[in-house]
Design a protein around this motif. Structure first.
Motif, PDB file in Angstrom:
ATOM      1  N   ARG A 100      -2.819  -4.995   6.674  1.00  0.00           N
ATOM      2  CA  ARG A 100      -3.310  -4.674   5.326  1.00  0.00           C
ATOM      3  C   ARG A 100      -2.556  -3.522   4.671  1.00  0.00           C
ATOM      4  NH1 ARG A 100      -9.637  -4.010   6.357  1.00  0.00           N
ATOM      5  NH2 ARG A 100      -8.750  -2.804   8.086  1.00  0.00           N
ATOM      6  N   GLY A 101      -1.766  -2.784   5.449  1.00  0.00           N
ATOM      7  CA  GLY A 101      -1.029  -1.674   4.867  1.00  0.00           C
ATOM      8  C   GLY A 101      -1.119  -0.427   5.713  1.00  0.00           C
ATOM      9  N   PRO A 102      -0.946   0.754   5.115  1.00  0.00           N
ATOM     10  CA  PRO A 102      -0.922   2.001   5.886  1.00  0.00           C
ATOM     11  C   PRO A 102      -2.260   2.299   6.562  1.00  0.00           C
ATOM     12  CG  PRO A 102      -0.043   2.325   3.667  1.00  0.00           C
ATOM     13  CD  PRO A 102      -0.686   0.980   3.685  1.00  0.00           C
ATOM     14  N   VAL A 103      -2.170   2.860   7.758  1.00  0.00           N
ATOM     15  CA  VAL A 103      -3.358   3.378   8.447  1.00  0.00           C
ATOM     16  C   VAL A 103      -3.163   4.852   8.799  1.00  0.00           C
ATOM     17  CG1 VAL A 103      -4.036   1.138   9.370  1.00  0.00           C
ATOM     18  CG2 VAL A 103      -2.512   2.606  10.706  1.00  0.00           C
ATOM     19  N   GLY A 104      -1.935   5.338   8.745  1.00  0.00           N
ATOM     20  CA  GLY A 104      -1.683   6.741   9.029  1.00  0.00           C
ATOM     21  C   GLY A 104      -0.248   7.124   8.744  1.00  0.00           C
ATOM     22  N   LEU A 105      -0.018   8.388   8.455  1.00  0.00           N
ATOM     23  CA  LEU A 105       1.336   8.901   8.260  1.00  0.00           C
ATOM     24  C   LEU A 105       1.604   9.952   9.327  1.00  0.00           C
ATOM     25  CD1 LEU A 105       3.140   9.544   4.927  1.00  0.00           C
ATOM     26  CD2 LEU A 105       3.545  11.018   6.878  1.00  0.00           C
ATOM     27  N   CYS A 106       2.670   9.744  10.081  1.00  0.00           N
ATOM     28  CA  CYS A 106       3.062  10.666  11.145  1.00  0.00           C
ATOM     29  C   CYS A 106       4.087  11.658  10.605  1.00  0.00           C
ATOM     30  CB  CYS A 106       3.650   9.901  12.331  1.00  0.00           C
ATOM     31  SG  CYS A 106       2.546   8.631  13.012  1.00  0.00           S
ATOM     32  N   TRP A 107       3.822  12.925  10.800  1.00  0.00           N
ATOM     33  CA  TRP A 107       4.706  13.945  10.252  1.00  0.00           C
ATOM     34  C   TRP A 107       4.688  15.184  11.135  1.00  0.00           C
ATOM     35  CZ3 TRP A 107       2.232  18.492   8.288  1.00  0.00           C
ATOM     36  CH2 TRP A 107       0.833  18.395   8.167  1.00  0.00           C
ATOM     37  N   ALA A 125      -4.681  10.068   8.773  1.00  0.00           N
ATOM     38  CA  ALA A 125      -5.202   8.736   8.473  1.00  0.00           C
ATOM     39  C   ALA A 125      -5.201   8.502   6.969  1.00  0.00           C
ATOM     40  CB  ALA A 125      -6.611   8.584   9.031  1.00  0.00           C
ATOM     41  N   CYS A 126      -4.847   7.286   6.560  1.00  0.00           N
ATOM     42  CA  CYS A 126      -4.787   6.965   5.135  1.00  0.00           C
ATOM     43  C   CYS A 126      -4.790   5.457   4.938  1.00  0.00           C
ATOM     44  CB  CYS A 126      -3.541   7.564   4.490  1.00  0.00           C
ATOM     45  SG  CYS A 126      -2.002   6.962   5.214  1.00  0.00           S
ATOM     46  N   ASP A 127      -5.060   5.025   3.719  1.00  0.00           N
ATOM     47  CA  ASP A 127      -4.911   3.611   3.366  1.00  0.00           C
ATOM     48  C   ASP A 127      -3.968   3.427   2.181  1.00  0.00           C
ATOM     49  OD1 ASP A 127      -6.436   4.474   1.234  1.00  0.00           O
ATOM     50  OD2 ASP A 127      -8.157   3.204   1.680  1.00  0.00           O
ATOM     51  N   MET A 128      -3.365   4.506   1.717  1.00  0.00           N
ATOM     52  CA  MET A 128      -2.364   4.459   0.654  1.00  0.00           C
ATOM     53  C   MET A 128      -1.428   5.632   0.823  1.00  0.00           C
ATOM     54  SD  MET A 128      -1.403   6.101  -2.359  1.00  0.00           S
ATOM     55  CE  MET A 128      -0.940   5.884  -4.053  1.00  0.00           C
ATOM     56  N   VAL A 129      -0.123   5.404   0.605  1.00  0.00           N
ATOM     57  CA  VAL A 129       0.884   6.464   0.636  1.00  0.00           C
ATOM     58  C   VAL A 129       1.652   6.428  -0.683  1.00  0.00           C
ATOM     59  CG1 VAL A 129       2.965   7.346   1.751  1.00  0.00           C
ATOM     60  CG2 VAL A 129       1.120   6.387   3.148  1.00  0.00           C
ATOM     61  N   GLY A 130       1.791   7.586  -1.315  1.00  0.00           N
ATOM     62  CA  GLY A 130       2.625   7.718  -2.510  1.00  0.00           C
ATOM     63  C   GLY A 130       3.837   8.568  -2.195  1.00  0.00           C
ATOM     64  N   LEU A 131       5.035   8.070  -2.512  1.00  0.00           N
ATOM     65  CA  LEU A 131       6.279   8.746  -2.182  1.00  0.00           C
ATOM     66  C   LEU A 131       7.080   9.074  -3.445  1.00  0.00           C
ATOM     67  CD1 LEU A 131       7.549   6.497   0.777  1.00  0.00           C
ATOM     68  CD2 LEU A 131       6.379   8.702   0.974  1.00  0.00           C
ATOM     69  N   GLY A 132       7.801  10.168  -3.426  1.00  0.00           N
ATOM     70  CA  GLY A 132       8.691  10.476  -4.538  1.00  0.00           C
ATOM     71  C   GLY A 132       9.385  11.804  -4.371  1.00  0.00           C
ATOM     72  N   TRP A 133      10.696  11.835  -4.627  1.00  0.00           N
ATOM     73  CA  TRP A 133      11.497  13.052  -4.570  1.00  0.00           C
ATOM     74  C   TRP A 133      12.080  13.325  -5.958  1.00  0.00           C
ATOM     75  CZ3 TRP A 133      10.471  10.102  -0.435  1.00  0.00           C
ATOM     76  CH2 TRP A 133      10.176  10.755   0.766  1.00  0.00           C
ATOM     77  N   HIS A 134      11.245  13.877  -6.814  1.00  0.00           N
ATOM     78  CA  HIS A 134      11.605  14.151  -8.203  1.00  0.00           C
ATOM     79  C   HIS A 134      12.033  12.835  -8.882  1.00  0.00           C
ATOM     80  CE1 HIS A 134      11.867  17.096 -11.309  1.00  0.00           C
ATOM     81  NE2 HIS A 134      13.134  16.855 -11.571  1.00  0.00           N
ATOM     82  N   GLY A 138       0.796  -1.223   0.000  1.00  0.00           N
ATOM     83  CA  GLY A 138       0.000   0.000   0.000  1.00  0.00           C
ATOM     84  C   GLY A 138       0.824   1.267   0.000  1.00  0.00           C
ATOM     85  N   VAL A 139       2.169   1.132   0.014  1.00  0.00           N
ATOM     86  CA  VAL A 139       3.057   2.282  -0.151  1.00  0.00           C
ATOM     87  C   VAL A 139       3.649   2.195  -1.552  1.00  0.00           C
ATOM     88  CG1 VAL A 139       5.072   3.523   0.701  1.00  0.00           C
ATOM     89  CG2 VAL A 139       3.583   2.314   2.313  1.00  0.00           C
ATOM     90  N   TYR A 140       3.394   3.191  -2.365  1.00  0.00           N
ATOM     91  CA  TYR A 140       3.792   3.182  -3.769  1.00  0.00           C
ATOM     92  C   TYR A 140       4.666   4.401  -4.070  1.00  0.00           C
ATOM     93  CZ  TYR A 140      -0.250   0.033  -4.165  1.00  0.00           C
ATOM     94  OH  TYR A 140      -1.148  -0.985  -3.992  1.00  0.00           O
ATOM     95  N   SER A 141       5.284   4.385  -5.226  1.00  0.00           N
ATOM     96  CA  SER A 141       5.941   5.589  -5.718  1.00  0.00           C
ATOM     97  C   SER A 141       4.895   6.479  -6.392  1.00  0.00           C
ATOM     98  CB  SER A 141       7.040   5.233  -6.714  1.00  0.00           C
ATOM     99  OG  SER A 141       6.476   4.734  -7.913  1.00  0.00           O
ATOM    100  N   LEU A 142       5.218   7.755  -6.518  1.00  0.00           N
ATOM    101  CA  LEU A 142       4.319   8.661  -7.226  1.00  0.00           C
ATOM    102  C   LEU A 142       4.121   8.208  -8.674  1.00  0.00           C
ATOM    103  CD1 LEU A 142       5.618  12.149  -5.989  1.00  0.00           C
ATOM    104  CD2 LEU A 142       3.593  10.916  -5.209  1.00  0.00           C
ATOM    105  N   GLY A 143       5.205   7.703  -9.270  1.00  0.00           N
ATOM    106  CA  GLY A 143       5.101   7.218 -10.650  1.00  0.00           C
ATOM    107  C   GLY A 143       4.150   6.055 -10.776  1.00  0.00           C
ATOM    108  N   ALA A 144       4.154   5.142  -9.798  1.00  0.00           N
ATOM    109  CA  ALA A 144       3.228   4.012  -9.835  1.00  0.00           C
ATOM    110  C   ALA A 144       1.787   4.493  -9.752  1.00  0.00           C
ATOM    111  CB  ALA A 144       3.540   3.061  -8.684  1.00  0.00           C
ATOM    112  N   ALA A 145       1.538   5.488  -8.889  1.00  0.00           N
ATOM    113  CA  ALA A 145       0.192   6.042  -8.784  1.00  0.00           C
ATOM    114  C   ALA A 145      -0.239   6.671 -10.101  1.00  0.00           C
ATOM    115  CB  ALA A 145       0.140   7.065  -7.658  1.00  0.00           C
ATOM    116  N   GLN A 146       0.697   7.330 -10.770  1.00  0.00           N
ATOM    117  CA  GLN A 146       0.387   7.976 -12.046  1.00  0.00           C
ATOM    118  C   GLN A 146       0.139   6.942 -13.143  1.00  0.00           C
ATOM    119  OE1 GLN A 146       3.482  10.220 -14.197  1.00  0.00           O
ATOM    120  NE2 GLN A 146       2.134  11.995 -14.054  1.00  0.00           N
ATOM    121  N   ILE A 147       0.943   5.874 -13.156  1.00  0.00           N
ATOM    122  CA  ILE A 147       0.751   4.815 -14.148  1.00  0.00           C
ATOM    123  C   ILE A 147      -0.629   4.177 -13.988  1.00  0.00           C
ATOM    124  CG2 ILE A 147       1.490   2.484 -14.805  1.00  0.00           C
ATOM    125  CD1 ILE A 147       4.365   3.388 -14.225  1.00  0.00           C
TER     126      ILE A 147
END
Length: 456
Positions: free
Chosen positions: A236-243, A254-263, A136-145
């Motif tokens: 099952r995957g992400p339930v929250g992102l702490c920041w 709270a979340c069920d999906m996280v998309g990560l990417g630094w350019h 449930g943690v993806y790259s930004l590119g995967a989300a875009q694809i």
């Protein structure tokens, strides 16, 4: 397929750089071989959906729809006219001199060429945070694809985090498609973005203004200058992102999906296998191939597009034309005047440097990750294990790789090498460039072992 002088020319990649390189060669009377991993040409930026997909180009590509359609049309015409020898859904596995081996839909196939243009593009640049190895943690590119190719969002409550123009773009595309985004978390501080803004506006004001308009539409969802602490997960995957926000205040979204990417990071595996020399680029915090202004890397070897410099789609088109022009000149064939394209390339390079300044790689955040943070997701190597390997083996990347197995998994270091170098440098008290880069190993992509068993 063969140039007038009897030489075979091959292009790897059919994104903007590869398409423009092929077009220039065809205009000179050459029928190049084009190998591409995609089902259809266009690359990641102009990825095309499957047959029967109902969304029009304006929805898929936004303001870039006209450019995307123009590139698709050019390439499709060359294929229909038999002007190129096109191999889609094919991955180059290894390069040795003028010999290439590829995995095609029909199985393994060997190719030879006299001149090679690598237009391999780029991929997401990722940084580790605790919990990022969960499903449930993806790259930004995967989300875009997933959005472009299938018209789906990868979660029902999404958090996007990282930095760079792609963060804003993917967020805008998901919101426009009706996805629910809980937060957009940018590790780049407003002061850094402001520092890079004059350089960006001076070179490409229209593009920057469109980006600022996209940012404005994100409203309160967008937060700059954040620090990412961890992703909380269950089975099952992400339930929250702490920041923490720019003032240091803690939040849990709270979340069920996280998309990560630094350019982006340049896709350089094939360039390394082909024997390119690399230099560490401090602006982009990554190793990039060394070429001349036209893209010449060695005798008969040319690079173009984001696999050489992270310049975006427009810059990739220019670089593709320049690489093909250099190829023609080296074959002793008439070639167009390159001065205009070289000026454009310079403008795109200056713009890219401003982008890198505005959205820096989060080296300090990476160096501070706890020891139990997974750095290499393929092999499950933690930051603590990597640091311990530095104690025993020293601060050389390939030595650490042999001890800790970082970079030995399916991605071959594509996702973990840059973050690993930060941790090695921090532990060894050296500069990141002094840690060196991981040596490429063939095959560049995973392949069925049965292809070799049959040979045996």
């Amino acid at each position: 397929m063969t140039a007038p002088g009897g030489e075979k020319v091959m292009i790897v990649g059919a994104g903007p750089a590869g398409i423009r390189a092929a077009e220039r060669l065809v205009q000179a009377g050459i029928r190049p071989i084009v190998i591409d991993e995609g089902i259809k040409a266009g690359g990641q930026i102009y990825r095309r959906p499957p047959h029967g997909f109902a969304r029009p180009p304006e929805q898929l590509y936004g303001s870039e729809a006209r450019k995307a359609v123009a590139l698709h049309t050019v390439f499709d015409h060359m294929v229909a006219a038999g002007q190129i020898d096109y191999h889609p859904q094919s991955s180059v596995l290894t390069i040795a001199g003028n010999f290439l081996q590829a995995l095609t839909p029909a199985g393994r196939r060997d190719f030879t060429c006299d001149r090679l243009i690598l237009a391999t593009g780029a991929m997401d640049r990722l940084a580790p945070i605790p919990g990022w190895q969960a499903p449930g943690v993806y790259s930004l590119g995967a989300a875009q694809i997933a959005l472009k190719a299938q018209g789906v969002a990868l979660g029902s409550r999404i958090v996007l985090a990282g930095s760079g123009p792609l963060l804003t773009l993917v967020a805008t595309q998901l919101l426009k498609a009706g996805a629910k985004i809980a937060a957009i978390l940018d590790t780049s501080a407003i002061r850094d973005q402001a520092a890079g803004l004059p350089g960006m506006l001076a070179r490409r004001p229209g593009l920057v203004l469109r980006g600022l308009l996209m940012r404005a539409k994100l409203g309160r969802l967008y937060h700059a200058g954040v620090t990412l602490d961890r992703i909380e997960t269950d089975e099952r995957g992400p339930v929250g992102l702490c920041w923490r926000d720019a003032r240091g205040h803690a939040h849990v979204t709270a979340c069920d999906m996280v998309g990560l990417g630094w350019h982006l990071r340049a896709e350089t595996q094939l360039a390394g296998l082909a024997g390119c020399t690399f230099d560490y680029d401090e602006s982009w915090s990554q190793w990039l191939p060394r070429t001349d202004r036209m893209g010449r890397a060695a005798e008969g070897l040319y690079l173009a597009g984001d696999g050489l410099r992270i310049l975006g789609a427009d810059g990739a088109e220019v670089a593709g034309r320049l690489a093909a022009t250099a190829c023609l000149a080296d074959m002793g064939l008439p070639s167009p005047d390159a001065r205009s394209d070289l000026r454009r390339l310079g403008r795109y390079e200056r713009f890219a440097r401003a982008i890198a300044r505005a959205f820096p790689w989060p080296g300090d955040m990476i160096r501070a990750v706890p020891d139990d943070t997974v750095v290499c997701r393929c092999e499950g190597v933690t930051a603590g294990e990597l640091r311990e390997s530095v104690v025993y083996g020293g601060g050389e990347a390939n030595r650490v790789k042999s001890l800790a197995r970082i970079g030995m998994g399916r991605c071959q270091g594509r996702y973990c090498q840059l973050a690993g170098a930060e941790l090695i440098a921090e532990k060894a008290c050296i500069k990141v460039c002094d840690a060196g880069r991981l040596r490429e190993q063939a095959p560049a992509r995973p392949l069925p072992i049965g292809l070799w068993v049959r040979d045996a």
